[in-house]
Motif scaffolding. Structure first.
Motif, PDB file in Angstrom:
ATOM      1  N   ALA A   5      12.602 -11.897  -4.000  1.00 47.80           N
ATOM      2  CA  ALA A   5      12.877 -10.967  -2.941  1.00 47.80           C
ATOM      3  C   ALA A   5      11.971  -9.845  -3.139  1.00 47.80           C
ATOM      4  CB  ALA A   5      14.304 -10.545  -2.941  1.00 47.80           C
ATOM      5  N   GLN A   6      11.469  -9.321  -1.894  1.00 48.82           N
ATOM      6  CA  GLN A   6      10.444  -8.086  -1.960  1.00 48.82           C
ATOM      7  C   GLN A   6      11.139  -7.208  -1.078  1.00 48.82           C
ATOM      8  OE1 GLN A   6       6.306 -10.437  -2.198  1.00 48.82           O
ATOM      9  NE2 GLN A   6       6.065  -8.167  -2.543  1.00 48.82           N
ATOM     10  N   SER A   7      10.790  -5.820  -1.187  1.00 51.16           N
ATOM     11  CA  SER A   7      10.981  -4.764  -0.206  1.00 51.16           C
ATOM     12  C   SER A   7      10.064  -3.923  -0.409  1.00 51.16           C
ATOM     13  CB  SER A   7      12.405  -4.461  -0.190  1.00 51.16           C
ATOM     14  OG  SER A   7      12.764  -3.566  -1.256  1.00 51.16           O
ATOM     15  N   PRO A   8       9.792  -2.843   0.669  1.00 53.05           N
ATOM     16  CA  PRO A   8      10.065  -3.216   1.924  1.00 53.05           C
ATOM     17  C   PRO A   8       9.117  -4.387   2.329  1.00 53.05           C
ATOM     18  CG  PRO A   8       8.560  -1.227   1.517  1.00 53.05           C
ATOM     19  CD  PRO A   8       8.909  -1.532   0.304  1.00 53.05           C
ATOM     20  N   ARG A   9       9.574  -4.792   3.577  1.00 50.21           N
ATOM     21  CA  ARG A   9       8.458  -5.608   4.312  1.00 50.21           C
ATOM     22  C   ARG A   9       7.601  -5.092   4.722  1.00 50.21           C
ATOM     23  NH1 ARG A   9       5.974  -9.356   5.027  1.00 50.21           N
ATOM     24  NH2 ARG A   9       6.304 -11.185   6.385  1.00 50.21           N
ATOM     25  N   TYR A  10       7.364  -4.037   5.538  1.00 54.57           N
ATOM     26  CA  TYR A  10       6.235  -3.321   5.914  1.00 54.57           C
ATOM     27  C   TYR A  10       6.548  -1.812   5.514  1.00 54.57           C
ATOM     28  CZ  TYR A  10       6.620  -7.066   9.175  1.00 54.57           C
ATOM     29  OH  TYR A  10       6.472  -8.500   9.909  1.00 54.57           O
ATOM     30  N   LYS A  11       5.338  -1.068   5.532  1.00 56.54           N
ATOM     31  CA  LYS A  11       5.245   0.367   4.989  1.00 56.54           C
ATOM     32  C   LYS A  11       3.785   0.810   5.550  1.00 56.54           C
ATOM     33  CE  LYS A  11       6.857   3.912   2.782  1.00 56.54           C
ATOM     34  NZ  LYS A  11       8.358   4.174   2.934  1.00 56.54           N
ATOM     35  N   ILE A  12       3.982   2.182   6.451  1.00 55.09           N
ATOM     36  CA  ILE A  12       2.909   2.760   6.897  1.00 55.09           C
ATOM     37  C   ILE A  12       3.103   4.196   6.217  1.00 55.09           C
ATOM     38  CG2 ILE A  12       1.821   3.860   8.970  1.00 55.09           C
ATOM     39  CD1 ILE A  12       3.128   1.350  10.411  1.00 55.09           C
ATOM     40  N   ILE A  13       1.491   4.509   5.660  1.00 51.37           N
ATOM     41  CA  ILE A  13       1.416   5.833   5.067  1.00 51.37           C
ATOM     42  C   ILE A  13       0.338   6.206   5.565  1.00 51.37           C
ATOM     43  CG2 ILE A  13       3.190   5.223   3.157  1.00 51.37           C
ATOM     44  CD1 ILE A  13       0.782   4.968   1.165  1.00 51.37           C
ATOM     45  N   GLU A  14       0.088   7.816   5.063  1.00 50.07           N
ATOM     46  CA  GLU A  14      -1.069   8.322   5.234  1.00 50.07           C
ATOM     47  C   GLU A  14      -1.750   8.448   4.213  1.00 50.07           C
ATOM     48  OE1 GLU A  14      -0.149  11.252   9.130  1.00 50.07           O
ATOM     49  OE2 GLU A  14      -0.501  12.025   7.103  1.00 50.07           O
ATOM     50  N   LYS A  15      -3.335   8.404   4.029  1.00 50.79           N
ATOM     51  CA  LYS A  15      -3.879   8.390   2.687  1.00 50.79           C
ATOM     52  C   LYS A  15      -3.557   9.547   1.744  1.00 50.79           C
ATOM     53  CE  LYS A  15      -8.182  10.797   4.914  1.00 50.79           C
ATOM     54  NZ  LYS A  15      -9.512  10.498   5.133  1.00 50.79           N
ATOM     55  N   ARG A  16      -3.564   9.366   0.600  1.00 50.65           N
ATOM     56  CA  ARG A  16      -3.190  10.340  -0.503  1.00 50.65           C
ATOM     57  C   ARG A  16      -1.643  10.376  -0.672  1.00 50.65           C
ATOM     58  NH1 ARG A  16      -7.702  13.088   1.814  1.00 50.65           N
ATOM     59  NH2 ARG A  16      -6.479  14.154   3.248  1.00 50.65           N
ATOM     60  N   GLN A  17      -0.941   9.546   0.233  1.00 54.99           N
ATOM     61  CA  GLN A  17       0.587   9.662  -0.126  1.00 54.99           C
ATOM     62  C   GLN A  17       0.831   8.716  -1.196  1.00 54.99           C
ATOM     63  OE1 GLN A  17       2.366   8.965   3.735  1.00 54.99           O
ATOM     64  NE2 GLN A  17       2.996  11.145   3.840  1.00 54.99           N
ATOM     65  N   SER A  18       2.144   8.539  -1.595  1.00 63.93           N
ATOM     66  CA  SER A  18       2.431   7.540  -2.733  1.00 63.93           C
ATOM     67  C   SER A  18       3.220   6.577  -2.269  1.00 63.93           C
ATOM     68  CB  SER A  18       3.070   8.378  -3.871  1.00 63.93           C
ATOM     69  OG  SER A  18       4.271   9.041  -3.298  1.00 63.93           O
ATOM     70  N   VAL A  19       3.468   5.433  -2.597  1.00 63.25           N
ATOM     71  CA  VAL A  19       4.118   4.392  -1.902  1.00 63.25           C
ATOM     72  C   VAL A  19       4.547   3.458  -3.237  1.00 63.25           C
ATOM     73  CG1 VAL A  19       2.432   2.899  -1.566  1.00 63.25           C
ATOM     74  CG2 VAL A  19       4.603   2.675  -0.416  1.00 63.25           C
ATOM     75  N   ALA A  20       5.661   2.671  -3.251  1.00 64.67           N
ATOM     76  CA  ALA A  20       6.243   2.005  -4.085  1.00 64.67           C
ATOM     77  C   ALA A  20       6.841   0.722  -3.630  1.00 64.67           C
ATOM     78  CB  ALA A  20       7.355   2.562  -5.095  1.00 64.67           C
TER      79      ALA A  20
END
Lengths: 116, 111
Positions: A5-20
């Motif tokens: 299982a993986q999440s999220p399925r999709y992610k949109i961010i702007e450069k220099r932001q963080s994501v997990a």
């Protein structure tokens, strides 16, 4: 049996932001992998865990990417700060053993990251 | 380092046509060879594998033979179906090292 299982399925961010990203492997699987799949290319290994220890992180850009596997089960992959070239699908995979040459990998559906 | 090369796609075939997707590899020693398939919206899944020279892997009508002399592992199917439309990845695993994947070949089968 339940799959990876993986999440999220999709992610949109702007450069220099963080994501997990989060991954829950198949129950009992000792080895967990994070792959990066850029459009038109095959998956490239970022990091491999055996239980909760790191086996190989030689291709992980450690200045911005980090990963952990808590208690040898779930795992998170973080990017901070994100760059445009990080746009890709991030795949999690798991396997029973510890990297034997004929080991079967079980993949999740991936997280598609778009960095704008 | 180890590497895998696949024929470029996309490959478009009519239903019941014969399929060949070429795969060649470069590796030291004697790696295990795999074909993984990715259906639309799904994760990669193992299609077939071969662990030593002259072994033939087969599954769902697909076959591939480990040819050490030509360092190849070509995927074949005698009669493709619309449901075979997917992206196919050739991969190797050298003992003690990680999986190396090819770039993938997209197959579209038309009814």
């Amino acid at each position: 049996e339940a799959g990876v299982a993986q999440s999220p399925r999709y992610k949109i961010i702007e450069k220099r932001q963080s994501v997990a990203f989060w991954c829950n492997p198949i129950s009992g699987h000792a080895t967990l992998y994070w792959y990066q799949q850029i459009l038109g290319q095959g998956p490239k290994l970022l990091i491999q865990f055996q239980n909760n220890g790191v086996v190989d992180d030689s291709q992980l850009p450690k200045d911005r990417f980090s990963a952990e596997r808590l208690k040898g089960v779930d795992s998170t992959l973080k990017i901070q700060p994100a760059k445009l070239e990080d746009s890709a699908v991030y795949l999690c995979a798991s396997s029973w053993g510890v990297g034997q040459p004929n080991e079967k990998l079980f993949f999740g559906s991936g997280t598609q990251l778009s960095v704008l | 380092g180890d590497s895998v090369t696949q024929m470029e796609g996309p490959v478009t075939l009519s239903e019941e046509a014969f399929l060949t997707i070429n795969c060649t590899y470069t590796a030291t020693g004697y790696p295990s060879l795999f074909w993984y398939v990715q259906y639309p919206g799904e994760g990669l899944q193992l299609l077939l594998k071969a662990t030593k020279a002259d072994d033939k892997g087969s599954n769902k009508g697909f076959e591939a033979t480990y040819r050490k002399e030509t360092t190849s592992f070509h995927l074949e199917k005698g009669s493709v179906q619309v449901s075979d439309s997917a992206v196919y990845f050739c991969a190797l695993n050298n003992y003690g090292q990680n999986f190396v994947f090819g770039p993938g070949t997209r197959l579209s089968v038309l009814p």
